[in-house]
Design a protein around this motif. Structure first.
Motif, PDB file in Angstrom:
ATOM      1  N   THR A  75      -9.539  -0.459  -0.450  1.00 13.61           N
ATOM      2  CA  THR A  75     -10.624  -0.635   0.526  1.00 13.61           C
ATOM      3  C   THR A  75     -11.097  -2.080   0.608  1.00 13.61           C
ATOM      4  O   THR A  75     -11.841  -2.424   1.529  1.00 13.61           O
ATOM      5  CB  THR A  75     -11.811   0.281   0.181  1.00 13.61           C
ATOM      6  N   ASP A  76     -10.673  -2.928  -0.326  1.00 16.62           N
ATOM      7  CA  ASP A  76     -10.997  -4.355  -0.216  1.00 16.62           C
ATOM      8  C   ASP A  76     -10.142  -5.022   0.865  1.00 16.62           C
ATOM      9  O   ASP A  76     -10.540  -6.046   1.431  1.00 16.62           O
ATOM     10  CB  ASP A  76     -10.758  -5.064  -1.547  1.00 16.62           C
ATOM     11  N   LEU A  77      -8.962  -4.438   1.143  1.00 17.73           N
ATOM     12  CA  LEU A  77      -8.020  -5.043   2.089  1.00 17.73           C
ATOM     13  C   LEU A  77      -7.938  -4.299   3.409  1.00 17.73           C
ATOM     14  O   LEU A  77      -7.658  -4.918   4.441  1.00 17.73           O
ATOM     15  CB  LEU A  77      -6.622  -5.107   1.461  1.00 17.73           C
ATOM     16  N   TRP A  78      -8.149  -2.984   3.377  1.00 15.74           N
ATOM     17  CA  TRP A  78      -7.911  -2.146   4.542  1.00 15.74           C
ATOM     18  C   TRP A  78      -9.184  -1.448   5.005  1.00 15.74           C
ATOM     19  O   TRP A  78     -10.069  -1.164   4.210  1.00 15.74           O
ATOM     20  CB  TRP A  78      -6.870  -1.076   4.234  1.00 15.74           C
ATOM     21  N   GLN A  79      -9.219  -1.138   6.291  1.00 18.31           N
ATOM     22  CA  GLN A  79     -10.361  -0.426   6.889  1.00 18.31           C
ATOM     23  C   GLN A  79      -9.838   0.673   7.810  1.00 18.31           C
ATOM     24  O   GLN A  79      -8.894   0.456   8.583  1.00 18.31           O
ATOM     25  CB  GLN A  79     -11.219  -1.402   7.690  1.00 18.31           C
ATOM     26  N   ILE A  80     -10.449   1.846   7.723  1.00 19.79           N
ATOM     27  CA  ILE A  80     -10.086   2.975   8.579  1.00 19.79           C
ATOM     28  C   ILE A  80     -11.165   3.186   9.635  1.00 19.79           C
ATOM     29  O   ILE A  80     -12.363   3.097   9.344  1.00 19.79           O
ATOM     30  CB  ILE A  80      -9.921   4.269   7.753  1.00 19.79           C
ATOM     31  N   ALA A 127      -6.553  -0.762   9.518  1.00 20.02           N
ATOM     32  CA  ALA A 127      -6.486  -2.198   9.791  1.00 20.02           C
ATOM     33  C   ALA A 127      -6.686  -3.043   8.545  1.00 20.02           C
ATOM     34  O   ALA A 127      -7.454  -2.677   7.639  1.00 20.02           O
ATOM     35  CB  ALA A 127      -7.558  -2.584  10.816  1.00 20.02           C
ATOM     36  N   LEU A 128      -6.019  -4.188   8.519  1.00 17.48           N
ATOM     37  CA  LEU A 128      -6.290  -5.196   7.512  1.00 17.48           C
ATOM     38  C   LEU A 128      -7.587  -5.920   7.852  1.00 17.48           C
ATOM     39  O   LEU A 128      -7.861  -6.219   9.021  1.00 17.48           O
ATOM     40  CB  LEU A 128      -5.134  -6.189   7.427  1.00 17.48           C
ATOM     41  N   LYS A 129      -8.375  -6.225   6.825  1.00 19.67           N
ATOM     42  CA  LYS A 129      -9.690  -6.818   7.038  1.00 19.67           C
ATOM     43  C   LYS A 129      -9.635  -8.323   7.271  1.00 19.67           C
ATOM     44  O   LYS A 129     -10.619  -8.909   7.751  1.00 19.67           O
ATOM     45  CB  LYS A 129     -10.601  -6.516   5.847  1.00 19.67           C
ATOM     46  N   GLU A 168       0.852  -1.194   0.000  1.00 20.00           N
ATOM     47  CA  GLU A 168       0.000   0.000   0.000  1.00 20.00           C
ATOM     48  C   GLU A 168       0.888   1.244   0.000  1.00 20.00           C
ATOM     49  O   GLU A 168       1.593   1.526   0.973  1.00 20.00           O
ATOM     50  CB  GLU A 168      -0.917   0.007   1.220  1.00 20.00           C
ATOM     51  N   SER A 169       0.848   1.986  -1.111  1.00 22.27           N
ATOM     52  CA  SER A 169       1.665   3.195  -1.247  1.00 22.27           C
ATOM     53  C   SER A 169       0.831   4.471  -1.224  1.00 22.27           C
ATOM     54  O   SER A 169       1.381   5.564  -1.307  1.00 22.27           O
ATOM     55  CB  SER A 169       2.478   3.141  -2.542  1.00 22.27           C
ATOM     56  N   PHE A 170      -0.496   4.314  -1.161  1.00 24.88           N
ATOM     57  CA  PHE A 170      -1.419   5.454  -1.090  1.00 24.88           C
ATOM     58  C   PHE A 170      -1.313   6.355  -2.314  1.00 24.88           C
ATOM     59  O   PHE A 170      -1.565   7.559  -2.241  1.00 24.88           O
ATOM     60  CB  PHE A 170      -1.194   6.254   0.199  1.00 24.88           C
ATOM     61  N   ALA A 171      -0.948   5.763  -3.443  1.00 22.08           N
ATOM     62  CA  ALA A 171      -0.852   6.521  -4.686  1.00 22.08           C
ATOM     63  C   ALA A 171      -2.222   7.093  -5.044  1.00 22.08           C
ATOM     64  O   ALA A 171      -3.264   6.435  -4.874  1.00 22.08           O
ATOM     65  CB  ALA A 171      -0.346   5.625  -5.809  1.00 22.08           C
TER      66      ALA A 171
END
Length: 218
Positions: A21-26, A59-61, A12-15
């Motif tokens: 959003t399939d992998l991470w959750q804020i 977080a990772l989902k 994840e480089s936040f480009a």
């Protein structure tokens, strides 16, 4: 070699000021626990915790047990609380002090750990962490997250390896030779089964910027 990132790595480089959003959750909340999307967000191609409240996370989902994590600390503002690396969480929304939770957390000048909400002492192979009863990873001079002069002027590269119930922390400056990241700084043993959710967390007042996350399960 388990340190090599392969095709299974989560990168994840936040480009483009986005994230997967399939992998991470804020979870972005203020000091009262109310949703405030400004507290954890992606800005200028990086992940920013801005005066984050207790319980903020990225977080990772999915759940994992053993893994290697590389990431950059771009900046930690003077006075910020710790950068937390929580793992083995039973539920994605559990706070880092919840039963069963584990965390390695990076403070201004030392690295500490929690297991089930209680301090877990570590071993510093260089013998630096011997003050105050030992068990703390005292940061090498020049590698502090911030000082009275402000944030560390260099990007810091961090590595966390969680394997067989143990956690190892490595770090270097971006200007250091690449092999510097192979120098073990502190090792924490005795976490037990670390299966669960992983997340970057803060406590109240977290002000820091992260980038270039690589997460490799193994």
């Amino acid at each position: 070699n388990f340190k090599i990132f392969n095709e299974n790595a989560i990168v994840e480089s936040f480009a483009g000021n986005t994230y997967n959003t399939d992998l991470w959750q804020i979870n972005s909340i203020d000091g009262t626990g109310q949703i405030d999307t400004s507290k954890v967000s992606v800005k200028n191609g990086a992940l920013v915790f801005a005066n984050a409240g207790d319980g903020c996370y990225f977080a990772l989902k999915n759940t994992y047990r053993d893994f290697i994590l590389d990431f950059d600390i771009v900046e930690v503002q003077e006075g910020s609380t710790f950068v937390g690396l929580a793992f083995g969480m039973d539920n994605i929304d559990d706070n880092f002090w919840a039963p069963g939770g584990n965390m390695v957390y990076l403070q201004v000048a030392n690295t500490d750990a929690f297991k089930d909400g209680a301090a877990l002492l570590g071993t510093d192979p260089a013998g630096v962490g011997t003050d105050n009863g030992g068990g703390r990873g005292w940061t090498r001079p020049g590698y502090e997250l911030w000082s009275g002069d402000g944030p560390n002027p260099e990007v810091l590269n961090y590595r966390l390896i969680v394997r067989n119930g143990n956690a190892e922390v490595y770090y270097k400056k971006a200007s250091d030779p690449a092999e510097t990241l192979d120098v073990l700084r502190i090792r924490f043993a005795g976490f037990g089964d670390t299966t669960g959710f992983f997340k970057f967390v803060s406590t109240a007042g977290g002000n820091f910027t992260l980038d270039n996350i690589k997460f490799q399960p193994f």
